[in-house]
Design a protein around this motif. Structure first.
Motif, PDB file in Angstrom:
ATOM      1  N   PRO A  95      51.962  32.780  39.617  1.00 22.97           N
ATOM      2  CA  PRO A  95      51.163  33.375  38.538  1.00 22.97           C
ATOM      3  C   PRO A  95      50.248  34.467  39.080  1.00 22.97           C
ATOM      4  O   PRO A  95      49.904  34.495  40.258  1.00 22.97           O
ATOM      5  N   ARG A  96      49.854  35.353  38.183  1.00 24.98           N
ATOM      6  CA  ARG A  96      48.966  36.457  38.528  1.00 24.98           C
ATOM      7  C   ARG A  96      47.578  36.160  37.952  1.00 24.98           C
ATOM      8  O   ARG A  96      47.274  36.537  36.825  1.00 24.98           O
ATOM      9  N   PRO A  97      46.720  35.465  38.710  1.00 26.03           N
ATOM     10  CA  PRO A  97      45.384  35.170  38.169  1.00 26.03           C
ATOM     11  C   PRO A  97      44.569  36.461  38.076  1.00 26.03           C
ATOM     12  O   PRO A  97      44.701  37.360  38.909  1.00 26.03           O
ATOM     13  N   LEU A  98      43.763  36.556  37.043  1.00 27.11           N
ATOM     14  CA  LEU A  98      42.959  37.749  36.825  1.00 27.11           C
ATOM     15  C   LEU A  98      41.524  37.523  37.280  1.00 27.11           C
ATOM     16  O   LEU A  98      40.938  36.473  37.018  1.00 27.11           O
ATOM     17  N   VAL A 113      37.231  37.117  26.710  1.00 31.18           N
ATOM     18  CA  VAL A 113      37.326  36.527  28.038  1.00 31.18           C
ATOM     19  C   VAL A 113      36.396  35.324  28.088  1.00 31.18           C
ATOM     20  O   VAL A 113      35.239  35.415  27.684  1.00 31.18           O
ATOM     21  N   GLU A 114      36.893  34.196  28.568  1.00 31.09           N
ATOM     22  CA  GLU A 114      36.075  32.999  28.792  1.00 31.09           C
ATOM     23  C   GLU A 114      35.829  32.884  30.284  1.00 31.09           C
ATOM     24  O   GLU A 114      36.777  32.896  31.070  1.00 31.09           O
ATOM     25  N   VAL A 115      34.583  32.768  30.663  1.00 30.65           N
ATOM     26  CA  VAL A 115      34.247  32.645  32.078  1.00 30.65           C
ATOM     27  C   VAL A 115      33.569  31.301  32.289  1.00 30.65           C
ATOM     28  O   VAL A 115      32.564  30.989  31.647  1.00 30.65           O
ATOM     29  N   ALA A 118      34.882  27.408  37.077  1.00 33.06           N
ATOM     30  CA  ALA A 118      36.183  27.113  37.678  1.00 33.06           C
ATOM     31  C   ALA A 118      37.221  28.203  37.436  1.00 33.06           C
ATOM     32  O   ALA A 118      38.154  28.347  38.220  1.00 33.06           O
ATOM     33  N   SER A 119      37.119  28.958  36.333  1.00 31.18           N
ATOM     34  CA  SER A 119      38.193  29.903  36.023  1.00 31.18           C
ATOM     35  C   SER A 119      37.733  31.021  35.095  1.00 31.18           C
ATOM     36  O   SER A 119      36.676  30.940  34.472  1.00 31.18           O
ATOM     37  N   VAL A 120      38.575  32.031  35.009  1.00 28.41           N
ATOM     38  CA  VAL A 120      38.435  33.124  34.049  1.00 28.41           C
ATOM     39  C   VAL A 120      39.675  33.067  33.178  1.00 28.41           C
ATOM     40  O   VAL A 120      40.795  33.147  33.679  1.00 28.41           O
ATOM     41  N   ARG A 121      39.486  32.867  31.864  1.00 23.39           N
ATOM     42  CA  ARG A 121      40.613  32.730  30.940  1.00 23.39           C
ATOM     43  C   ARG A 121      40.523  33.793  29.856  1.00 23.39           C
ATOM     44  O   ARG A 121      39.441  34.235  29.489  1.00 23.39           O
ATOM     45  N   LEU A 122      41.687  34.147  29.325  1.00 21.88           N
ATOM     46  CA  LEU A 122      41.773  35.054  28.186  1.00 21.88           C
ATOM     47  C   LEU A 122      42.167  34.250  26.966  1.00 21.88           C
ATOM     48  O   LEU A 122      42.927  33.287  27.067  1.00 21.88           O
ATOM     49  N   ARG A 123      41.659  34.648  25.808  1.00 24.71           N
ATOM     50  CA  ARG A 123      42.018  33.974  24.565  1.00 24.71           C
ATOM     51  C   ARG A 123      41.910  34.942  23.411  1.00 24.71           C
ATOM     52  O   ARG A 123      41.287  36.000  23.523  1.00 24.71           O
ATOM     53  N   LYS A 124      42.516  34.585  22.318  1.00 16.74           N
ATOM     54  CA  LYS A 124      42.394  35.348  21.090  1.00 16.74           C
ATOM     55  C   LYS A 124      41.064  34.983  20.433  1.00 16.74           C
ATOM     56  O   LYS A 124      40.568  33.866  20.584  1.00 16.74           O
ATOM     57  N   VAL A 125      40.468  35.920  19.704  1.00 21.72           N
ATOM     58  CA  VAL A 125      39.232  35.618  18.989  1.00 21.72           C
ATOM     59  C   VAL A 125      39.517  34.556  17.939  1.00 21.72           C
ATOM     60  O   VAL A 125      38.786  33.576  17.819  1.00 21.72           O
TER      61      VAL A 125
END
Length: 146
Positions: A95-98, A113-115, A118-125
């Motif tokens: 995987p390509r972590p951002l 973006v959720e920070v 532990a992680s940085v995640r992307l999500r839809k509004v």
């Protein structure tokens, strides 16, 4: 935090956005290698197997320009029938972590973006796939969003 600033420049017009869409999880659960093997044909992934996902979370970048709702938690069906090729080794592309900067550059206007520590995640509004489709169809017809 880190930033890069060289100088002020005149306005060059609208900023370019990415020409690709996102692979959006359509349900909650843990990702499986079986599901990700099929999804990696559609684009590059941001998550690996065994990662907890939820509906509306962006798990990868679609090769096409529209978003695609996918099931990254799909499990292989178990049967009593055995064959010599059934137990193949699954080879996933890593995987390509951002990073935070990459995630902020990646998102479009309907994403966030959720920070967490532990992680940085992307999500839809809008997490619900049904509500996203309704809103996009209303926008296409020129109606106000609900």
């Amino acid at each position: 935090m880190h930033h890069v600033f060289e100088r002020f420049e005149p306005w060059f017009g609208e900023l370019r956005t990415r020409p690709t869409g996102g692979l959006v999880a359509d349900r909650r659960g843990r990702t499986t290698a079986f599901a990700l093997l099929n999804l990696q044909e559609r684009g590059s992934l941001f998550v690996g197997p065994g990662v907890e996902v939820y509906e509306g979370m962006i798990v990868g970048e679609n090769a096409r320009n529209d978003d695609l709702d996918v099931n990254p938690t799909k499990e292989k069906k178990l049967t009593n029938m055995r064959s010599s090729t059934s137990e193949e080794l699954v080879r996933l592309i890593p995987p390509r972590p951002l990073s935070l900067d990459q995630a902020l550059e990646f998102i479009l206007e309907d994403e966030c973006v959720e920070v967490t520590p532990a992680s940085v995640r992307l999500r839809k509004v809008e997490l619900s796939a049904q509500r996203r489709q309704t809103a996009s169809s209303r926008k296409a017809r020129g109606l106000a969003p609900v």
